[in-house]
Write a protein that holds these residues in place. Structure first.
Motif, mmCIF file in Angstrom:
data_model
loop_
_atom_site.group_PDB
_atom_site.id
_atom_site.type_symbol
_atom_site.label_atom_id
_atom_site.label_comp_id
_atom_site.label_asym_id
_atom_site.label_seq_id
_atom_site.Cartn_x
_atom_site.Cartn_y
_atom_site.Cartn_z
ATOM 1 N N HIS A 108 0.744 -1.141 -0.011
ATOM 2 C CA HIS A 108 0.094 -0.047 -0.045
ATOM 3 C C HIS A 108 0.932 1.128 0.002
ATOM 4 C CE1 HIS A 108 -3.569 2.560 1.667
ATOM 5 N NE2 HIS A 108 -3.180 2.626 0.653
ATOM 6 N N HIS A 112 1.483 4.615 -2.887
ATOM 7 C CA HIS A 112 1.345 5.904 -2.689
ATOM 8 C C HIS A 112 2.816 6.589 -3.154
ATOM 9 C CE1 HIS A 112 -2.399 6.812 -0.320
ATOM 10 N NE2 HIS A 112 -2.279 5.514 -0.409
ATOM 11 N N HIS A 121 -3.481 4.164 -8.374
ATOM 12 C CA HIS A 121 -4.156 4.096 -6.857
ATOM 13 C C HIS A 121 -4.836 5.291 -6.516
ATOM 14 C CE1 HIS A 121 -4.561 2.416 -2.699
ATOM 15 N NE2 HIS A 121 -4.088 3.592 -2.227
ATOM 16 N N HIS A 125 -8.575 6.876 -4.548
ATOM 17 C CA HIS A 125 -8.636 8.127 -3.642
ATOM 18 C C HIS A 125 -9.453 9.084 -4.220
ATOM 19 C CE1 HIS A 125 -5.859 7.010 -0.229
ATOM 20 N NE2 HIS A 125 -5.516 6.127 -0.924
ATOM 21 N N HIS A 205 -6.755 8.655 6.109
ATOM 22 C CA HIS A 205 -5.870 8.164 4.703
ATOM 23 C C HIS A 205 -6.713 8.670 3.566
ATOM 24 C CE1 HIS A 205 -3.215 5.778 2.463
ATOM 25 N NE2 HIS A 205 -4.391 5.283 1.758
#
Ligand code: ZN
Length: 294
Positions: A108, A112, A121, A125, A205
């Protein structure tokens, strides 16, 4: 439970567990919402259902077969950490489970920190609200890349098919839970969060503040963020804007837009369209990072 009953090859028991988890959380978060939504639920459900369907299909056609090959190699050649050390059966499952979760923390974080992976990813988001429908809203490209990571995980750790299947079902259920917009009593959530990732923790997050987005990478156990000093709990949920500032205009959250997003020139993620860098006023953050706010 009869594991021989399958739905397109997937054991019906796991479909039933995840389906029930989704319905329970979807109902609960309507009754006790944690954050006030900013956009229409119906519109988001359509986008999240389409993106999730492609993600789940990729998991079924790419991730599962790749994992099966790796699991077979581990048992035939007895390779990987847990095949080299001798542990009682229960301890082997427990250690394998914990190490699977630690390695997903690194995956993960890589999603980022590495610009190529973040392109994909980011699709997860840019959802302008966060609830249980966001849980499997991943770009199919990200899911396909995760197949390579899973093969490396299985081979290095030497996990058995049982440990792998157990982790995957808990991983799925817990992903539904920590994405949900469910308001738990603060004292209870603080207690659960000593061990597990919870909705308030994962909500931070998904904040549009870059520093907050780069916190709380853990999936099941919250320990990994404590251990790596990436834990951040001192943000009140009412102060959080969910999303990525460069992609907060609603036109971005359409099925086609999010699917082509990784392949288009990328915007400055952390500036709004008028050029403002989103920051958190220090006065809003009073408590130490490890203290969960309401
Ligand atoms: Zn993330």
């Amino acid at each position: 439970m009869n594991e021989t009953w399958t739905w397109f090859g997937v054991p019906l028991s796991s479909v039933a567990i995840l389906g029930t988890g989704f319905l329970v959380l979807f109902t609960a978060e309507r009754l006790a919402p944690l954050r006030a939504p900013r956009s229409s639920l119906a519109g988001r459900l359509v986008v999240n259902a389409c993106v999730s369907a492609l993600a789940l299909a990729t998991a079924y056609f790419v991730v599962v077969p790749a994992a099966m090959v790796a699991l077979r190699e581990v048992s035939l050649r007895r390779i990987g950490l847990l095949q080299w050390i001798t542990l009682p059966a229960a301890a082997e499952v427990a250690v394998g489970f914990v190490l699977m979760d630690l390695s997903f923390y690194y995956w993960h974080m890589a999603n980022h920190k590495m610009p190529f992976l973040w392109r994909f990813h980011n699709v997860h988001h840019v959802d302008p609200d966060l609830d249980v429908s966001s849980a499997f809203r991943f770009h199919f490209g990200e899911v396909a890349f995760s197949a390579i990571y899973r093969v490396v995980q299985i081979i290095l750790l030497g996990v058995t098919p049982f440990t792998f299947a157990l982790y995957e079902i808990v991983f799925g259920l817990h992903t539904l839970f920590h994405h949900s917009n469910l308001r738990l009593p603060l004292a209870f959530e603080r207690w659960v969060n000593k061990v597990l990732v919870t909705p308030r923790m994962h909500g931070i997050h998904h904040s549009d503040v870059r520093r907050e987005n780069n916190s709380n990478y853990s999936v099941v156990f919250s320990w990994w963020d404590r251990l790596h000093r990436t834990l951040r709990l001192n943000i009140a949920q009412a102060r959080i804007v969910i999303g990525v500032p460069g992609y907060l205009d609603t036109a971005n959250n359409a099925v086609r837009s999010v699917l082509v997003l990784p392949f288009r020139p990328q915007r400055d993620y952390w500036r709004t369209l008028d050029g403002t860098v989103v920051e958190r006023n220090a006065a809003e953050v009073g408590l130490p990072r490890s203290v969960m706010q309401a």
